[in-house]
Design a protein around this motif. Structure first.
Motif, PDB file in Angstrom:
ATOM      1  N   LEU A 126       3.277 -19.642  27.597  1.00 22.74           N
ATOM      2  CA  LEU A 126       2.323 -19.590  28.513  1.00 22.74           C
ATOM      3  C   LEU A 126       1.048 -20.025  28.125  1.00 22.74           C
ATOM      4  CD1 LEU A 126       2.818 -16.235  30.178  1.00 22.74           C
ATOM      5  CD2 LEU A 126       3.659 -18.208  31.161  1.00 22.74           C
ATOM      6  N   LEU A 127       0.813 -20.303  26.965  1.00 22.38           N
ATOM      7  CA  LEU A 127      -0.742 -20.852  26.377  1.00 22.38           C
ATOM      8  C   LEU A 127      -1.007 -21.949  27.090  1.00 22.38           C
ATOM      9  CD1 LEU A 127      -0.237 -19.708  22.692  1.00 22.38           C
ATOM     10  CD2 LEU A 127      -1.434 -18.618  24.203  1.00 22.38           C
ATOM     11  N   GLU A 128      -0.206 -23.096  26.841  1.00 18.53           N
ATOM     12  CA  GLU A 128      -0.452 -24.556  27.332  1.00 18.53           C
ATOM     13  C   GLU A 128      -0.963 -24.528  28.696  1.00 18.53           C
ATOM     14  OE1 GLU A 128       0.833 -29.229  26.962  1.00 18.53           O
ATOM     15  OE2 GLU A 128       2.154 -27.455  26.979  1.00 18.53           O
ATOM     16  N   VAL A 129      -0.040 -23.908  29.665  1.00 22.44           N
ATOM     17  CA  VAL A 129      -0.156 -24.137  30.920  1.00 22.44           C
ATOM     18  C   VAL A 129      -1.399 -23.035  31.536  1.00 22.44           C
ATOM     19  CG1 VAL A 129       1.561 -22.036  31.604  1.00 22.44           C
ATOM     20  CG2 VAL A 129       1.300 -23.725  33.309  1.00 22.44           C
ATOM     21  N   MET A 130      -1.543 -22.048  30.855  1.00 20.37           N
ATOM     22  CA  MET A 130      -2.716 -21.169  31.142  1.00 20.37           C
ATOM     23  C   MET A 130      -3.907 -21.926  30.997  1.00 20.37           C
ATOM     24  SD  MET A 130      -1.581 -17.366  30.540  1.00 20.37           S
ATOM     25  CE  MET A 130      -3.021 -16.625  31.105  1.00 20.37           C
ATOM     26  N   GLU A 131      -3.968 -22.748  29.826  1.00 21.01           N
ATOM     27  CA  GLU A 131      -5.258 -23.493  29.534  1.00 21.01           C
ATOM     28  C   GLU A 131      -5.394 -24.734  30.103  1.00 21.01           C
ATOM     29  OE1 GLU A 131      -8.895 -23.777  27.615  1.00 21.01           O
ATOM     30  OE2 GLU A 131      -7.437 -22.037  27.717  1.00 21.01           O
ATOM     31  N   GLU A 132      -4.284 -25.524  30.244  1.00 14.91           N
ATOM     32  CA  GLU A 132      -4.547 -26.724  30.778  1.00 14.91           C
ATOM     33  C   GLU A 132      -4.037 -27.057  32.058  1.00 14.91           C
ATOM     34  OE1 GLU A 132      -3.712 -29.464  27.589  1.00 14.91           O
ATOM     35  OE2 GLU A 132      -4.308 -28.357  26.044  1.00 14.91           O
ATOM     36  N   GLY A 133      -3.175 -26.337  32.367  1.00 18.46           N
ATOM     37  CA  GLY A 133      -2.338 -26.280  33.936  1.00 18.46           C
ATOM     38  C   GLY A 133      -1.129 -27.428  33.695  1.00 18.46           C
ATOM     39  N   ILE A 134      -0.605 -27.575  32.263  1.00 15.52           N
ATOM     40  CA  ILE A 134       0.431 -28.588  32.087  1.00 15.52           C
ATOM     41  C   ILE A 134       1.470 -28.058  31.368  1.00 15.52           C
ATOM     42  CG2 ILE A 134       0.757 -30.698  30.750  1.00 15.52           C
ATOM     43  CD1 ILE A 134      -2.074 -31.693  31.385  1.00 15.52           C
ATOM     44  N   VAL A 135       2.770 -28.275  31.512  1.00 17.29           N
ATOM     45  CA  VAL A 135       3.729 -27.920  30.757  1.00 17.29           C
ATOM     46  C   VAL A 135       4.441 -29.071  30.179  1.00 17.29           C
ATOM     47  CG1 VAL A 135       5.921 -26.733  30.808  1.00 17.29           C
ATOM     48  CG2 VAL A 135       4.191 -25.964  32.387  1.00 17.29           C
ATOM     49  N   THR A 136       4.773 -28.907  28.807  1.00 13.30           N
ATOM     50  CA  THR A 136       5.236 -30.038  28.139  1.00 13.30           C
ATOM     51  C   THR A 136       6.697 -29.717  27.743  1.00 13.30           C
ATOM     52  OG1 THR A 136       2.991 -30.657  27.321  1.00 13.30           O
ATOM     53  CG2 THR A 136       4.688 -31.544  26.025  1.00 13.30           C
ATOM     54  N   ILE A 137       7.498 -30.352  28.127  1.00 13.77           N
ATOM     55  CA  ILE A 137       8.859 -30.208  27.864  1.00 13.77           C
ATOM     56  C   ILE A 137       9.467 -31.595  27.300  1.00 13.77           C
ATOM     57  CG2 ILE A 137      11.150 -29.718  28.576  1.00 13.77           C
ATOM     58  CD1 ILE A 137       9.177 -27.328  28.833  1.00 13.77           C
ATOM     59  N   ASP A 138      10.222 -31.471  26.051  1.00 10.92           N
ATOM     60  CA  ASP A 138      10.563 -32.813  25.383  1.00 10.92           C
ATOM     61  C   ASP A 138       9.678 -33.828  25.239  1.00 10.92           C
ATOM     62  OD1 ASP A 138      13.110 -31.218  24.854  1.00 10.92           O
ATOM     63  OD2 ASP A 138      13.679 -31.794  26.786  1.00 10.92           O
ATOM     64  N   GLY A 139       8.551 -33.545  25.195  1.00 10.72           N
ATOM     65  CA  GLY A 139       7.726 -34.444  24.985  1.00 10.72           C
ATOM     66  C   GLY A 139       7.120 -35.147  26.317  1.00 10.72           C
ATOM     67  N   THR A 140       7.501 -34.494  27.113  1.00 13.75           N
ATOM     68  CA  THR A 140       6.774 -35.084  28.682  1.00 13.75           C
ATOM     69  C   THR A 140       6.259 -33.893  29.355  1.00 13.75           C
ATOM     70  OG1 THR A 140       8.930 -36.241  28.993  1.00 13.75           O
ATOM     71  CG2 THR A 140       7.666 -36.192  30.986  1.00 13.75           C
ATOM     72  N   SER A 141       4.817 -34.441  29.859  1.00 16.99           N
ATOM     73  CA  SER A 141       4.031 -33.294  30.557  1.00 16.99           C
ATOM     74  C   SER A 141       3.997 -33.331  31.853  1.00 16.99           C
ATOM     75  CB  SER A 141       2.534 -33.672  30.001  1.00 16.99           C
ATOM     76  OG  SER A 141       2.363 -33.554  28.736  1.00 16.99           O
ATOM     77  N   TYR A 142       4.074 -31.952  32.457  1.00 15.73           N
ATOM     78  CA  TYR A 142       4.429 -31.861  33.956  1.00 15.73           C
ATOM     79  C   TYR A 142       3.203 -31.084  34.465  1.00 15.73           C
ATOM     80  CZ  TYR A 142       9.113 -33.263  32.941  1.00 15.73           C
ATOM     81  OH  TYR A 142      10.164 -33.991  32.550  1.00 15.73           O
ATOM     82  N   GLU A 143       2.595 -31.389  35.428  1.00 16.89           N
ATOM     83  CA  GLU A 143       1.307 -30.560  35.978  1.00 16.89           C
ATOM     84  C   GLU A 143       2.007 -29.615  36.963  1.00 16.89           C
ATOM     85  OE1 GLU A 143      -1.342 -32.806  38.093  1.00 16.89           O
ATOM     86  OE2 GLU A 143      -1.955 -34.195  36.357  1.00 16.89           O
ATOM     87  N   ALA A 144       1.308 -28.334  36.526  1.00 18.83           N
ATOM     88  CA  ALA A 144       1.609 -27.067  37.488  1.00 18.83           C
ATOM     89  C   ALA A 144       1.188 -27.094  38.863  1.00 18.83           C
ATOM     90  CB  ALA A 144       0.969 -25.829  36.683  1.00 18.83           C
ATOM     91  N   GLY A 145       0.040 -27.804  38.980  1.00 22.68           N
ATOM     92  CA  GLY A 145      -0.615 -28.327  40.505  1.00 22.68           C
ATOM     93  C   GLY A 145      -1.777 -27.242  40.608  1.00 22.68           C
ATOM     94  N   GLN A 146      -2.352 -27.419  41.771  1.00 13.46           N
ATOM     95  CA  GLN A 146      -3.543 -26.448  42.188  1.00 13.46           C
ATOM     96  C   GLN A 146      -3.393 -25.908  43.584  1.00 13.46           C
ATOM     97  OE1 GLN A 146      -6.508 -29.469  41.336  1.00 13.46           O
ATOM     98  NE2 GLN A 146      -7.552 -28.385  39.791  1.00 13.46           N
ATOM     99  N   PRO A 147      -3.737 -24.956  43.710  1.00 15.73           N
ATOM    100  CA  PRO A 147      -4.221 -23.858  42.649  1.00 15.73           C
ATOM    101  C   PRO A 147      -3.107 -23.461  41.823  1.00 15.73           C
ATOM    102  CG  PRO A 147      -4.075 -22.949  44.767  1.00 15.73           C
ATOM    103  CD  PRO A 147      -3.616 -24.244  45.242  1.00 15.73           C
ATOM    104  N   PHE A 148      -3.464 -22.800  40.549  1.00 16.60           N
ATOM    105  CA  PHE A 148      -2.820 -22.254  39.876  1.00 16.60           C
ATOM    106  C   PHE A 148      -3.379 -20.951  39.162  1.00 16.60           C
ATOM    107  CE2 PHE A 148      -0.941 -21.825  35.463  1.00 16.60           C
ATOM    108  CZ  PHE A 148       0.274 -21.217  35.790  1.00 16.60           C
ATOM    109  N   MET A 149      -2.395 -19.931  39.335  1.00 17.01           N
ATOM    110  CA  MET A 149      -2.977 -18.668  38.815  1.00 17.01           C
ATOM    111  C   MET A 149      -1.927 -17.735  38.267  1.00 17.01           C
ATOM    112  SD  MET A 149      -5.203 -15.825  40.652  1.00 17.01           S
ATOM    113  CE  MET A 149      -5.983 -14.236  39.856  1.00 17.01           C
ATOM    114  N   VAL A 150      -2.267 -17.225  37.003  1.00 14.63           N
ATOM    115  CA  VAL A 150      -1.230 -16.094  36.506  1.00 14.63           C
ATOM    116  C   VAL A 150      -1.822 -14.799  36.490  1.00 14.63           C
ATOM    117  CG1 VAL A 150       0.001 -15.399  34.476  1.00 14.63           C
ATOM    118  CG2 VAL A 150      -0.072 -17.855  34.841  1.00 14.63           C
ATOM    119  N   ILE A 151      -0.992 -13.918  37.243  1.00 15.99           N
ATOM    120  CA  ILE A 151      -1.425 -12.376  37.414  1.00 15.99           C
ATOM    121  C   ILE A 151      -0.482 -11.718  36.467  1.00 15.99           C
ATOM    122  CG2 ILE A 151      -1.841 -10.522  38.761  1.00 15.99           C
ATOM    123  CD1 ILE A 151      -2.643 -12.243  41.076  1.00 15.99           C
TER     124      ILE A 151
END
Length: 322
Positions: A126-151
């Motif tokens: 969760l570290l990357e997506v919570m900080e930057e809103g991006i998930v990196t899988i196998d060298g490819t980055s995917y945006e989580a979108g907006q709005p984005f919030m973890v509770i």
């Protein structure tokens, strides 16, 4: 571009409606709901730490239902894998290519239930997506979108089968708060409605995802005087110098506090931040970022005590001599 009074009034009205809508599911906890909504409109994340049965999950679900967007719930368990959260790349034999299948983290509101029950390896996903809103899988980055919030929720009492959240993870939560038990009258009202076991499901969407993005952008334009910024810097620095503190608040914490107080100010219909806004949010934004010295911790000193002591020791701008 500075926020106009008309925009601030509109924001405050919309903020009040959001809080009122969530209050249908969580009775008697207006202040906590305001903190959570403030975090959402500040593009931050929330950690709810409280005893079992206090309504942590209900609050998270109610906020998710208030937003006319996507939501997901991840039940964190010791055997949960990072790919169960972020998603996984699968080879499609028919097409002859690898395809990425998104995980539940790709949603507007993500409920991470009992987050401390997952292994550190899964928590770190969760570290990357919570900080930057991006998930990196196998060298490819995917945006989580907006709005984005973890509770995220966690139970501070049960320690068996849990893993303490690392400081890097805690620092990514804008606000950490607690619901606590309801007062006597609220308890009676809940008992009268005891047959309603799914209070959060009755909360209907009242705001679109696009409106949340607009409100978040509006909050960033609230005016913060230089003296307020100096006050925040002094408060943060004082947490690092405190004799009972092993690790004080980082610059990420200072930036988070400024973001939050801007939203807090405009939620009250103001176009500017006051020292009282800083005092109102300091505990919720800063305390969980402080590590108490082991000896002081053994003596009963808490991070909340340190923040309270710092706020008393530093005079706010309004009371400083010219």
């Amino acid at each position: 571009m500075t926020v106009t009074q008309e925009q601030a009034t509109w924001f405050a009205d919309a903020f009040g409606k959001l809080v009122g809508n969530v209050e249908q599911a969580i009775l008697g906890k207006e202040h906590v709901i305001k903190l959570v909504v403030t975090a959402m409109l500040s593009e931050g994340h929330v950690l709810l730490e409280d005893y079992p049965g206090t309504g942590k999950t209900v609050l998270a679900k109610a906020l998710a239902n208030t937003l006319d967007g996507t939501s997901s719930r991840i039940q964190f368990t010791p055997d949960l894998l990072p790919s169960d959260v972020t998603g996984v790349t699968i080879y499609d034999q028919g097409k002859g290519i690898f395809e990425f299948h998104k995980g539940p983290i790709f949603a507007s509101i993500v409920l991470a239930d009992e987050i401390n029950r997952a292994s550190p390896k899964t928590q770190s996903a969760l570290l990357e997506v919570m900080e930057e809103g991006i998930v990196t899988i196998d060298g490819t980055s995917y945006e989580a979108g907006q709005p984005f919030m973890v509770i995220a929720t966690q139970n501070p009492i049960e320690q068996a089968g849990t893993y303490k959240l690392p400081e890097a993870q805690l620092d990514r939560f804008l606000i950490k708060t607690t619901l606590g038990y309801p007062d006597r009258q609220t308890s009676v009202n809940l008992l009268l409605d005891a047959s309603n076991r799914a209070r959060a499901t009755k909360v209907q969407p009242i705001i679109a995802s696009s409106a949340v993005i607009t409100m978040a952008q509006l909050a960033t334009e609230v005016h913060v005087d230089g003296s307020i910024l100096e006050y925040v810097a002094d408060v943060v620095a004082a947490t690092r110098d405190d004799q009972d503190v092993a690790l004080g608040v980082s610059m990420r914490g200072a930036l988070a506090l400024v973001r939050a107080v801007k939203t807090w100010a405009i939620s009250q219909g103001r176009t500017y931040v006051t020292p009282d806004d800083v005092n109102d949010l300091a505990q919720a934004v800063l305390a969980h970022r402080i590590i108490i010295d082991p000896e002081s911790d053994f003596a009963g000193v808490t991070a909340q005590d340190v923040v309270a002591r710092v706020l008393v020791s530093i005079a706010p701008p309004a009371y400083r001599a010219a």
